[in-house]
Design a protein around this motif. Structure first.
Motif, PDB file in Angstrom:
ATOM      1  N   UNK A  53       0.853  -1.188   0.000  1.00 36.98           N
ATOM      2  CA  UNK A  53       0.000   0.000   0.000  1.00 36.98           C
ATOM      3  C   UNK A  53       0.889   1.239   0.000  1.00 36.98           C
ATOM      4  N   UNK A  54       0.716   2.112  -0.973  1.00 38.02           N
ATOM      5  CA  UNK A  54       1.420   3.392  -0.982  1.00 38.02           C
ATOM      6  C   UNK A  54       0.553   4.433  -0.277  1.00 38.02           C
ATOM      7  N   UNK A  55       1.057   4.975   0.821  1.00 35.33           N
ATOM      8  CA  UNK A  55       0.294   5.900   1.657  1.00 35.33           C
ATOM      9  C   UNK A  55       0.431   7.321   1.128  1.00 35.33           C
ATOM     10  N   UNK A  56      -0.475   7.688   0.254  1.00 33.28           N
ATOM     11  CA  UNK A  56      -0.482   9.003  -0.389  1.00 33.28           C
ATOM     12  C   UNK A  56      -1.882   9.285  -0.898  1.00 33.28           C
ATOM     13  N   UNK A  57      -2.178  10.542  -1.151  1.00 32.33           N
ATOM     14  CA  UNK A  57      -3.442  10.887  -1.783  1.00 32.33           C
ATOM     15  C   UNK A  57      -3.303  10.763  -3.299  1.00 32.33           C
ATOM     16  N   UNK A  58      -4.414  10.479  -3.981  1.00 30.34           N
ATOM     17  CA  UNK A  58      -4.398  10.235  -5.425  1.00 30.34           C
ATOM     18  C   UNK A  58      -5.357  11.176  -6.128  1.00 30.34           C
ATOM     19  N   UNK A  66     -10.974  16.079  -8.329  1.00 37.21           N
ATOM     20  CA  UNK A  66     -10.019  16.285  -7.242  1.00 37.21           C
ATOM     21  C   UNK A  66      -8.597  16.195  -7.792  1.00 37.21           C
ATOM     22  N   UNK A  67      -7.995  17.349  -8.079  1.00 36.36           N
ATOM     23  CA  UNK A  67      -6.641  17.400  -8.622  1.00 36.36           C
ATOM     24  C   UNK A  67      -5.643  18.017  -7.644  1.00 36.36           C
ATOM     25  N   UNK A  68      -6.138  18.651  -6.610  1.00 34.46           N
ATOM     26  CA  UNK A  68      -5.277  19.342  -5.655  1.00 34.46           C
ATOM     27  C   UNK A  68      -4.331  18.393  -4.913  1.00 34.46           C
ATOM     28  N   UNK A  69      -4.685  17.111  -4.880  1.00 37.24           N
ATOM     29  CA  UNK A  69      -3.832  16.150  -4.167  1.00 37.24           C
ATOM     30  C   UNK A  69      -2.429  16.092  -4.765  1.00 37.24           C
ATOM     31  N   UNK A  70      -2.255  16.449  -6.030  1.00 37.51           N
ATOM     32  CA  UNK A  70      -0.915  16.457  -6.611  1.00 37.51           C
ATOM     33  C   UNK A  70       0.032  17.353  -5.818  1.00 37.51           C
ATOM     34  N   UNK A  71      -0.514  18.362  -5.159  1.00 36.80           N
ATOM     35  CA  UNK A  71       0.289  19.305  -4.390  1.00 36.80           C
ATOM     36  C   UNK A  71       0.306  18.964  -2.894  1.00 36.80           C
ATOM     37  N   UNK A  72      -0.541  18.007  -2.487  1.00 30.74           N
ATOM     38  CA  UNK A  72      -0.661  17.643  -1.068  1.00 30.74           C
ATOM     39  C   UNK A  72      -0.702  16.124  -0.922  1.00 30.74           C
ATOM     40  N   UNK A  73       0.298  15.457  -1.471  1.00 30.45           N
ATOM     41  CA  UNK A  73       0.293  13.990  -1.509  1.00 30.45           C
ATOM     42  C   UNK A  73       0.255  13.371  -0.112  1.00 30.45           C
ATOM     43  N   UNK A  74       0.828  14.063   0.867  1.00 30.24           N
ATOM     44  CA  UNK A  74       0.880  13.490   2.204  1.00 30.24           C
ATOM     45  C   UNK A  74      -0.227  13.921   3.134  1.00 30.24           C
ATOM     46  N   UNK A  75      -1.185  14.684   2.640  1.00 33.23           N
ATOM     47  CA  UNK A  75      -2.284  15.170   3.480  1.00 33.23           C
ATOM     48  C   UNK A  75      -3.431  14.164   3.477  1.00 33.23           C
ATOM     49  N   UNK A  76      -3.189  13.001   4.059  1.00 27.41           N
ATOM     50  CA  UNK A  76      -4.155  11.905   3.996  1.00 27.41           C
ATOM     51  C   UNK A  76      -5.469  12.272   4.669  1.00 27.41           C
ATOM     52  N   UNK A  77      -6.585  11.939   3.991  1.00 23.25           N
ATOM     53  CA  UNK A  77      -7.894  12.160   4.599  1.00 23.25           C
ATOM     54  C   UNK A  77      -8.240  11.008   5.540  1.00 23.25           C
ATOM     55  N   UNK A  78      -9.286  11.178   6.293  1.00 21.66           N
ATOM     56  CA  UNK A  78      -9.633  10.196   7.316  1.00 21.66           C
ATOM     57  C   UNK A  78      -9.989   8.855   6.695  1.00 21.66           C
ATOM     58  N   UNK A  80      -8.811   7.442   3.982  1.00 20.20           N
ATOM     59  CA  UNK A  80      -7.602   6.732   3.562  1.00 20.20           C
ATOM     60  C   UNK A  80      -6.892   6.110   4.766  1.00 20.20           C
ATOM     61  N   UNK A  81      -6.828   6.862   5.867  1.00 23.77           N
ATOM     62  CA  UNK A  81      -6.164   6.350   7.063  1.00 23.77           C
ATOM     63  C   UNK A  81      -6.943   5.181   7.660  1.00 23.77           C
ATOM     64  N   UNK A 297       1.856  -7.026  -5.366  1.00 21.21           N
ATOM     65  CA  UNK A 297       0.616  -6.302  -5.596  1.00 21.21           C
ATOM     66  C   UNK A 297       0.733  -4.860  -5.121  1.00 21.21           C
ATOM     67  N   UNK A 298       0.408  -3.927  -6.003  1.00 23.99           N
ATOM     68  CA  UNK A 298       0.535  -2.497  -5.725  1.00 23.99           C
ATOM     69  C   UNK A 298      -0.830  -1.819  -5.711  1.00 23.99           C
ATOM     70  N   UNK A 299      -1.108  -1.079  -4.636  1.00 25.44           N
ATOM     71  CA  UNK A 299      -2.334  -0.291  -4.633  1.00 25.44           C
ATOM     72  C   UNK A 299      -2.180   0.900  -3.694  1.00 25.44           C
ATOM     73  N   UNK A 300      -3.191   1.760  -3.702  1.00 27.72           N
ATOM     74  CA  UNK A 300      -3.210   2.986  -2.915  1.00 27.72           C
ATOM     75  C   UNK A 300      -4.525   3.037  -2.136  1.00 27.72           C
ATOM     76  N   UNK A 301      -4.483   3.080  -0.828  1.00 30.51           N
ATOM     77  CA  UNK A 301      -5.730   3.109  -0.054  1.00 30.51           C
ATOM     78  C   UNK A 301      -6.614   4.301  -0.375  1.00 30.51           C
ATOM     79  N   UNK A 302      -6.025   5.403  -0.870  1.00 32.01           N
ATOM     80  CA  UNK A 302      -6.831   6.567  -1.242  1.00 32.01           C
ATOM     81  C   UNK A 302      -7.689   6.288  -2.463  1.00 32.01           C
ATOM     82  N   UNK A 303      -7.331   5.274  -3.245  1.00 33.31           N
ATOM     83  CA  UNK A 303      -8.146   4.817  -4.366  1.00 33.31           C
ATOM     84  C   UNK A 303      -9.040   3.658  -3.938  1.00 33.31           C
TER      85      UNK A 303
END
Length: 345
Positions: A53-58, A66-78, A80-81, A297-303
């Motif tokens: 799991x890659x811990x980042x926003x997507x 939602x495109x602003x996450x490109x500038x705030x990759x580490x600002x995980x929402x609740x 995703x956590x 296996x690769x995935x992102x919890x924000x997705x």
């Protein structure tokens, strides 16, 4: 883009293991399977299956605008956590393991107890750079969208200096806030050429204390958006999976490729339904078990909290391994790195 298709992972486990593993891939793809007798059945090593799991926003999640996450990759929402922690708990309950990769800016958030709990459960956490920088970039402003918007943050540093600082900051943040050292390094994004021609990056990672990297993502075909993938697409993914096997660079750094298809390619690029994704994962694990190979296996919890809210993928992977008759195991990437054979002079 929330696909609720009612597909149940439990329906995958009714066939006998040996005949199933040797013929399911071929049958699904319309190929005549070859049936091995007990005497001629090929001997393979145990397959190593990793869930990462890659811990980042997507971008484009949870909504397409939602495109602003490109500038705030580490600002995980609740969401995703919460998804990340629940996945760790589910995997632990199924004798599994999830290897996480943390963008360092996550550790600026006030509450990181969820991540501490993941670590306490025994799941490894690796370094994913501080700002989700492109390690292949040679122009400092192109290392991250954030620095294109706010170039003064670069402070006159070269691309090499930006990347090195991003790696070091994450390592230090993990030590101070999680009281752990990073378990490996994954590049933000991937490349079909990995670090093959970048000895400078290999040596940088070695100098920063890493013995392995996960940077390669092999090329494969994608289905058109909102179109069900055909057998040609699945076969392309299986072929690419064979190219996603660990190896050692001349520098001594171990490469552990990411296996196709990622959730980004499946859901964000091709707009797959969950059942298509589960089919691809199952085919790849079947192939890995039959060949005694690696599946990362690769995935992102924000997705995944949007596309797979009931954790069907994690459950499927664990069940396939648990029902493999000892022919597969779920491991962290460090275990895979230790298993890569080294040439002897």
């Amino acid at each position: 883009m929330d696909f609720q298709n009612g597909f149940k992972a439990d329906s995958h486990f009714s066939l006998s293991r040996r005949s199933f593993l040797s013929s399911a891939i071929a049958t699904t793809l319309g190929i005549q399977p070859y049936n091995f007798s007990a005497a001629e059945s090929p001997v393979t090593s145990k397959a190593q299956i990793a869930i990462t799991f890659d811990l980042e926003m997507s971008r484009q999640y949870p909504r397409r605008d939602m495109l602003e996450w490109d500038f705030q990759k580490g600002n995980l929402n609740q969401e995703t956590k919460a998804y990340s922690l629940k996945a760790a708990e589910i995997a632990s309950g199924l004798n599994g393991l999830v290897h996480y990769f943390c963008v360092g800016r996550v550790l600026e958030q006030e509450d990181i107890q969820w991540l501490k709990t993941i670590s306490e459960l025994g799941h490894p956490i690796g370094n994913h750079t501080y700002d989700h920088v492109n390690v292949w970039a040679t122009d400092p402003e192109k290392t991250q969208f954030r620095f294109q918007r706010s170039p003064w943050l670069l402070g006159g540093k070269s691309a090499d200096q930006v990347i090195r600082q991003n790696i070091r900051l994450t390592t230090e943040a993990m030590k101070q806030r999680l009281n752990i050292s990073p378990d490996g390094f994954r590049t933000p994004g991937g490349s079909s050429t990995a670090l093959d021609a970048r000895e400078d990056l290999q040596n940088m990672l070695l100098a920063e204390g890493f013995s392995w990297v996960s940077s390669k993502y092999p090329s494969h075909k994608y289905s058109s958006p909102d179109t069900e993938p055909d057998n040609d697409i699945y076969q392309s993914i299986l072929t690419a999976q064979k190219e996603a096997q660990p190896y050692i660079y001349p520098s001594g750094l171990v490469e552990i490729p990411m296996s196709p298809i990622s959730d980004v390619g499946a859901f964000r690029t091709s707009h797959w339904k969950l059942k298509y994704f589960l089919k691809s994962v199952e085919l790849c694990i079947q192939q890995a078990i039959e060949q005694g190979s690696v599946f990362d296996f690769l995935c992102h919890p924000s997705i995944m909290y949007v596309e797979d809210p009931h954790f069907e993928t994690v459950k499927l992977i664990c069940k396939l391994v648990n029902q493999s008759g000892g022919r597969a195991e779920i491991v962290g990437l460090s275990d895979i790195a230790k298993s890569v054979p080294r040439k002897t002079s």
